[in-house]
Scaffold this active site. Structure first.
Site, PDB file in Angstrom:
ATOM      1  N   GLY A 144      -6.170  -2.828  -3.915  1.00  0.00           N
ATOM      2  CA  GLY A 144      -5.074  -3.076  -4.856  1.00  0.00           C
ATOM      3  C   GLY A 144      -4.522  -4.486  -4.680  1.00  0.00           C
ATOM      4  O   GLY A 144      -4.995  -5.263  -3.837  1.00  0.00           O
ATOM      5  N   LEU A 148      -1.480  -5.674  -3.587  1.00  0.00           N
ATOM      6  CA  LEU A 148      -0.801  -5.996  -2.328  1.00  0.00           C
ATOM      7  C   LEU A 148      -1.713  -5.750  -1.129  1.00  0.00           C
ATOM      8  O   LEU A 148      -1.779  -6.577  -0.207  1.00  0.00           O
ATOM      9  CB  LEU A 148       0.486  -5.163  -2.199  1.00  0.00           C
ATOM     10  CG  LEU A 148       1.283  -5.368  -0.919  1.00  0.00           C
ATOM     11  CD1 LEU A 148       1.696  -6.833  -0.747  1.00  0.00           C
ATOM     12  CD2 LEU A 148       2.513  -4.462  -0.896  1.00  0.00           C
ATOM     13  N   THR A 201       9.608   0.963  -4.445  1.00  0.00           N
ATOM     14  CA  THR A 201       9.790   0.319  -5.739  1.00  0.00           C
ATOM     15  C   THR A 201      11.246   0.264  -6.212  1.00  0.00           C
ATOM     16  O   THR A 201      12.050   1.131  -5.857  1.00  0.00           O
ATOM     17  CB  THR A 201       8.948   1.077  -6.790  1.00  0.00           C
ATOM     18  OG1 THR A 201       9.279   0.633  -8.092  1.00  0.00           O
ATOM     19  CG2 THR A 201       9.198   2.577  -6.746  1.00  0.00           C
ATOM     20  N   ASP A 202      11.528  -0.723  -7.034  1.00  0.00           N
ATOM     21  CA  ASP A 202      12.809  -0.824  -7.740  1.00  0.00           C
ATOM     22  C   ASP A 202      13.067   0.404  -8.622  1.00  0.00           C
ATOM     23  O   ASP A 202      14.204   0.691  -8.971  1.00  0.00           O
ATOM     24  CB  ASP A 202      12.819  -2.080  -8.616  1.00  0.00           C
ATOM     25  CG  ASP A 202      11.628  -2.137  -9.567  1.00  0.00           C
ATOM     26  OD1 ASP A 202      10.476  -2.032  -9.074  1.00  0.00           O
ATOM     27  OD2 ASP A 202      11.818  -2.266 -10.783  1.00  0.00           O
ATOM     28  N   TYR A 232       6.696   8.878 -11.803  1.00  0.00           N
ATOM     29  CA  TYR A 232       6.352   7.826 -10.831  1.00  0.00           C
ATOM     30  C   TYR A 232       7.547   7.554  -9.917  1.00  0.00           C
ATOM     31  O   TYR A 232       7.421   7.552  -8.685  1.00  0.00           O
ATOM     32  CB  TYR A 232       5.922   6.552 -11.574  1.00  0.00           C
ATOM     33  CG  TYR A 232       5.770   5.338 -10.683  1.00  0.00           C
ATOM     34  CD1 TYR A 232       4.658   5.185  -9.859  1.00  0.00           C
ATOM     35  CD2 TYR A 232       6.753   4.339 -10.659  1.00  0.00           C
ATOM     36  CE1 TYR A 232       4.524   4.073  -9.034  1.00  0.00           C
ATOM     37  CE2 TYR A 232       6.615   3.222  -9.844  1.00  0.00           C
ATOM     38  CZ  TYR A 232       5.512   3.096  -9.030  1.00  0.00           C
ATOM     39  OH  TYR A 232       5.383   1.990  -8.216  1.00  0.00           O
TER      40      TYR A 232
HETATM   41  N1  LIG Z   1       2.648  -3.258  -9.224  1.00  0.00           N
HETATM   42  C1  LIG Z   1       3.974  -3.404  -9.267  1.00  0.00           C
HETATM   43  O1  LIG Z   1       4.509  -4.101 -10.133  1.00  0.00           O
HETATM   44  C2  LIG Z   1       4.845  -2.730  -8.234  1.00  0.00           C
HETATM   45  C3  LIG Z   1       6.242  -2.875  -8.316  1.00  0.00           C
HETATM   46  C4  LIG Z   1       7.035  -2.278  -7.337  1.00  0.00           C
HETATM   47  C5  LIG Z   1       6.446  -1.556  -6.311  1.00  0.00           C
HETATM   48  N2  LIG Z   1       5.092  -1.411  -6.280  1.00  0.00           N
HETATM   49  C6  LIG Z   1       4.491  -0.650  -5.165  1.00  0.00           C
HETATM   50  O2  LIG Z   1       3.738  -1.576  -4.391  1.00  0.00           O
HETATM   51  C7  LIG Z   1       2.609  -0.927  -3.816  1.00  0.00           C
HETATM   52  C8  LIG Z   1       1.359  -1.733  -4.119  1.00  0.00           C
HETATM   53  O3  LIG Z   1       1.216  -1.868  -5.534  1.00  0.00           O
HETATM   54  P1  LIG Z   1      -0.074  -2.558  -6.171  1.00  0.00           P
HETATM   55  O4  LIG Z   1       0.326  -3.143  -7.475  1.00  0.00           O
HETATM   56  O5  LIG Z   1      -0.756  -3.379  -5.142  1.00  0.00           O
HETATM   57  O6  LIG Z   1      -0.960  -1.232  -6.475  1.00  0.00           O
HETATM   58  P2  LIG Z   1      -2.425  -1.158  -7.047  1.00  0.00           P
HETATM   59  O7  LIG Z   1      -2.965  -2.517  -7.339  1.00  0.00           O
HETATM   60  O8  LIG Z   1      -2.407  -0.117  -8.119  1.00  0.00           O
HETATM   61  O9  LIG Z   1      -3.245  -0.582  -5.776  1.00  0.00           O
HETATM   62  C9  LIG Z   1      -3.088   0.714  -5.309  1.00  0.00           C
HETATM   63  C10 LIG Z   1      -4.385   1.108  -4.620  1.00  0.00           C
HETATM   64  O10 LIG Z   1      -4.247   2.429  -4.075  1.00  0.00           O
HETATM   65  C11 LIG Z   1      -5.457   3.113  -4.322  1.00  0.00           C
HETATM   66  N3  LIG Z   1      -5.308   4.564  -4.274  1.00  0.00           N
HETATM   67  C12 LIG Z   1      -4.886   5.379  -5.271  1.00  0.00           C
HETATM   68  N4  LIG Z   1      -4.958   6.656  -4.876  1.00  0.00           N
HETATM   69  C13 LIG Z   1      -5.445   6.654  -3.597  1.00  0.00           C
HETATM   70  C14 LIG Z   1      -5.773   7.675  -2.663  1.00  0.00           C
HETATM   71  N5  LIG Z   1      -5.626   8.969  -2.962  1.00  0.00           N
HETATM   72  N6  LIG Z   1      -6.257   7.298  -1.459  1.00  0.00           N
HETATM   73  C15 LIG Z   1      -6.440   6.004  -1.155  1.00  0.00           C
HETATM   74  N7  LIG Z   1      -6.159   4.996  -1.999  1.00  0.00           N
HETATM   75  C16 LIG Z   1      -5.678   5.322  -3.226  1.00  0.00           C
HETATM   76  C17 LIG Z   1      -5.836   2.641  -5.710  1.00  0.00           C
HETATM   77  O11 LIG Z   1      -7.171   2.985  -6.030  1.00  0.00           O
HETATM   78  P3  LIG Z   1      -7.500   3.252  -7.608  1.00  0.00           P
HETATM   79  O12 LIG Z   1      -7.278   1.956  -8.310  1.00  0.00           O
HETATM   80  O13 LIG Z   1      -8.925   3.695  -7.553  1.00  0.00           O
HETATM   81  O14 LIG Z   1      -6.547   4.316  -8.063  1.00  0.00           O
HETATM   82  C18 LIG Z   1      -5.597   1.145  -5.582  1.00  0.00           C
HETATM   83  O15 LIG Z   1      -6.700   0.464  -5.013  1.00  0.00           O
HETATM   84  C19 LIG Z   1       2.627   0.501  -4.359  1.00  0.00           C
HETATM   85  O16 LIG Z   1       3.272   1.326  -3.420  1.00  0.00           O
HETATM   86  C20 LIG Z   1       3.501   0.412  -5.597  1.00  0.00           C
HETATM   87  O17 LIG Z   1       4.140   1.650  -5.873  1.00  0.00           O
HETATM   88  C21 LIG Z   1       4.276  -1.995  -7.199  1.00  0.00           C
END
Ligand SMILES: NC(=O)c1ccc[n+]([C@@H]2O[C@H](COP(=O)([O-])OP(=O)(O)OC[C@H]3O[C@@H](n4cnc5c(N)ncnc54)[C@H](OP(=O)(O)O)[C@@H]3O)[C@@H](O)[C@H]2O)c1
Length: 297
Positions: free
Chosen positions: A10, A12, A98-99, A124
């Site tokens: 992902g 981060l 998250t926010d 979510y």
């Molecule tokens: N993106 C934002 O704007 C945002 C804002 C605030 C907070 N956050 C938080 O920040 C964190 C990182 O976000 P990100 O944007 O880096 O997320 P991301 O790019 O969606 O990456 C999440 C990763 O987790 C993997 N995953 C999903 N289900 C899984 C499982 N059962 N076992 C193992 N891995 C699994 C996903 O694989 P798949 O792609 O195959 O599902 C993906 O590679 C998360 O906790 C998110 O809630 C994100």
């Protein structure tokens, strides 16, 4: 110090692995499905990481409304499984949140503090809060709430607002973007650097004198709206796109979004970690990197 990073493909997780280099143990769904309780314990006990940073999540906010069970399994139950492993290993857990745990407007309009009451709206948001609660039940936790992530431009798999705007802006002369949601977009390399400071692994060598467990808000600083953010993206990209402001209601997403998502980063900054730049400076850094002149941090 070997650190297990879940969600390593992902935005981060990928950046943390990049910054950790040989100290990272990258894990994603193909190597460890976090919803598999026994597999999580078995694998972590075999790996014996010094810390676990959980970046894995079900992040498709709208899809989650119709997929609550899976969303809860990944965002909440999986954190319980990780806690079980951490207890056995006596190792710290960083849970990324998250926010969205703040759905309602604050009573006085000011950035949210860590101890403000949470008001999650939508599947979510609720499952992410449940994930926080699971992590908080374990003493050696850091819960890092963040907002509006965009990975560095070389992460071509990343799905984020900046990449979406650049793609749409290359196709259309005019875009409609929500102007009534306030947020602080956050450049992932800055967030990753701050998280590594918290766990005591920092390129600059300055790490926490003592582990101050708890919840921290870590975003870039300042505040904006998605409309203003999009306008700044096109200014820096030198793309002649007209960005028309619309309301959240006009956009009509299936899942609710917080109207005010600005997080107070004071507690994190008082720890003395690397300063989180202003969101405009962070976006300018993204564009420098896009043009091949990034500083590589
Ligand atoms: N993106 C934002 O704007 C945002 C804002 C605030 C907070 N956050 C938080 O920040 C964190 C990182 O976000 P990100 O944007 O880096 O997320 P991301 O790019 O969606 O990456 C999440 C990763 O987790 C993997 N995953 C999903 N289900 C899984 C499982 N059962 N076992 C193992 N891995 C699994 C996903 O694989 P798949 O792609 O195959 O599902 C993906 O590679 C998360 O906790 C998110 O809630 C994100």
């Amino acid at each position: 110090m070997q650190i297990a990073v879940t969600g390593a493909y992902g935005q981060l997780g990928g950046e943390l692995c990049r910054q950790l280099g040989a100290n990272a143990i990258p894990l994603d769904i193909d190597t460890l499905d976090l919803t598999d309780r026994d597999a999580v314990l078995r694998r972590m006990l075999a790996l014996k990481p010094a810390a676990i940073i959980n970046c894995a999540a079900y992040t498709q906010v709208d899809k989650a409304e119709k997929d609550a069970e899976r969303c809860r399994a990944v965002n909440a139950a999986a954190v319980e499984h990780l806690v079980r492993a951490c207890e056995r290993l006596d190792c710290p857990l960083v849970q990324i949140s998250t926010d969205y745990v703040f759905g309602a407007l604050p009573s006085k309009l000011r950035p949210w503090r860590e101890d403000d009451p949470t008001t999650p709206q939508g599947v979510y948001a609720r499952t992410k809060l449940e994930g926080e609660q699971a992590a908080a039940a374990y003493p050696k936790h850091w819960i890092v709430r963040t907002c509006g992530l965009y990975a560095r431009p070389s992460d071509t798999r990343a799905a984020n607002f900046v990449r979406t705007m650049l793609r749409l802006g290359a196709e259309r002369p005019e875009l409609r973007v929500v102007a009534d949601q306030h947020c602080t977009p956050t450049y992932v390399p800055h967030l990753a650097r701050a998280i590594l400071f918290l766990v005591g692994h920092s390129e600059s060598g300055d790490s926490l004198p003592s582990q101050r467990w708890g919840i921290y808000h870590v975003t870039n600083t300042g505040e904006t709206t998605w409309h203003e953010f999009a306008t700044e993206i096109f200014r820096l990209a030198e793309l002649p796109v007209a960005v028309r402001p619309i309301t959240t209601g006009e956009y009509g997403a299936p899942s609710p979004r917080p109207a005010y998502s600005v997080l107070d980063t004071g507690a994190y900054h008082r720890l003395g970690g690397p300063a989180m730049p202003d969101w405009k400076d962070a976006l300018a850094e993204y564009f420098r990197e896009l043009r091949g002149a990034g500083n590589g941090n």
